[in-house]
Design a protein around this motif. Structure first.
Motif, PDB file in Angstrom:
ATOM      1  N   GLU A   1       0.878  -1.166   0.000  1.00 35.33           N
ATOM      2  CA  GLU A   1       0.000   0.000   0.000  1.00 35.33           C
ATOM      3  C   GLU A   1       0.913   1.212   0.000  1.00 35.33           C
TER       4      GLU A   1
ATOM      5  N   SER B   1       1.437   5.540  -0.327  1.00 37.61           N
ATOM      6  CA  SER B   1       0.943   6.911  -0.376  1.00 37.61           C
ATOM      7  C   SER B   1       2.152   7.831  -0.218  1.00 37.61           C
ATOM      8  N   ARG B   2       2.229   8.802  -1.112  1.00 38.41           N
ATOM      9  CA  ARG B   2       3.333   9.760  -1.117  1.00 38.41           C
ATOM     10  C   ARG B   2       4.690   9.055  -1.196  1.00 38.41           C
TER      11      ARG B   2
ATOM     12  N   ARG C   1       0.881   1.505  -7.936  1.00 37.48           N
ATOM     13  CA  ARG C   1      -0.042   2.515  -8.457  1.00 37.48           C
ATOM     14  C   ARG C   1      -0.053   3.726  -7.517  1.00 37.48           C
ATOM     15  N   GLY C   2       0.214   4.908  -8.075  1.00 33.37           N
ATOM     16  CA  GLY C   2       0.229   6.135  -7.283  1.00 33.37           C
ATOM     17  C   GLY C   2       1.626   6.609  -6.921  1.00 33.37           C
TER      18      GLY C   2
ATOM     19  N   GLN D   1       5.226   8.269  -7.302  1.00 34.99           N
ATOM     20  CA  GLN D   1       5.673   9.427  -8.071  1.00 34.99           C
ATOM     21  C   GLN D   1       7.075   9.161  -8.603  1.00 34.99           C
TER      22      GLN D   1
END
Length: 176
Positions: A125, A127-128, A146-147, A149
């Motif tokens: 998982e 995020s950022r 996915r997600g 950067q």
């Protein structure tokens, strides 16, 4: 993100190879050129820790919690971060070949100029999370990223990896 220099313990050249601490908890520590290879530290916690030029091949940190950690110039090939939680962790110039992040939770994590060849990110998982200037050959679990950067040049450099993970067949150019 780095430990507070006024409240930090610095440990240099320590050899902890193969240790299996019953309860591993590190806080406000800088480890320099230490040998942490094959340490088994399941459910370990680390807060405000920095590793500089350490050897941590095969370290197991499954179900660990790492917060405010900086890892710079460290050998972490075959490391296991399975089901770990990494929060505000930065890897710079590290070797993470064949490392496993299976089902890990990565929040505000950066990989910069690292070798992630053959690393497994299945079920993570994110995020950022940033991946910048890293080697991603044979990376596994690409759809789980996915997600993430990335710089455009890094995306282009790894287009074949991304296409393969999506099942895209690349046609050969006509020679005509």
């Amino acid at each position: 993100m780095a430990p507070d220099p006024d409240e930090t313990t610095v440990v240099e050249d320590a050899d902890h190879r193969g240790e299996q601490p019953a309860a591993a908890a590190l806080s406000d520590v800088v480890l320099k050129t230490c040998d942490l290879a094959n340490i088994l530290a399941r459910r370990a916690t680390a807060s405000r820790v920095e590793l500089r030029s350490c050897r941590a091949t095969g370290i197991t940190l499954s179900n660990a919690s790492l917060r405010d950690v900086l890892v710079r110039g460290t050998q972490l090939d075959l490391a296991g971060f399975d089901a770990a939680t990494l929060d505000r962790v930065r890897f710079e110039d590290c070797v993470l070949r064949e490392a496993s992040f299976l089902d890990a939770r990565l929040h505000s994590v950066a990989f910069e100029n690292c070798d992630l060849s053959g690393a497994d990110f299945t079920g993570v998982e994110v995020s950022r999370v940033e991946i910048v200037g890293c080697r991603l050959d044979r990376l596994r679990g690409v759809p789980s990223l996915r997600g993430v950067q990335m710089r455009w040049t890094d995306v282009l450099d790894n287009a074949g990896l991304f296409a393969a993970s999506l099942g895209i067949a690349v046609l050969e150019e006509d020679a005509g």
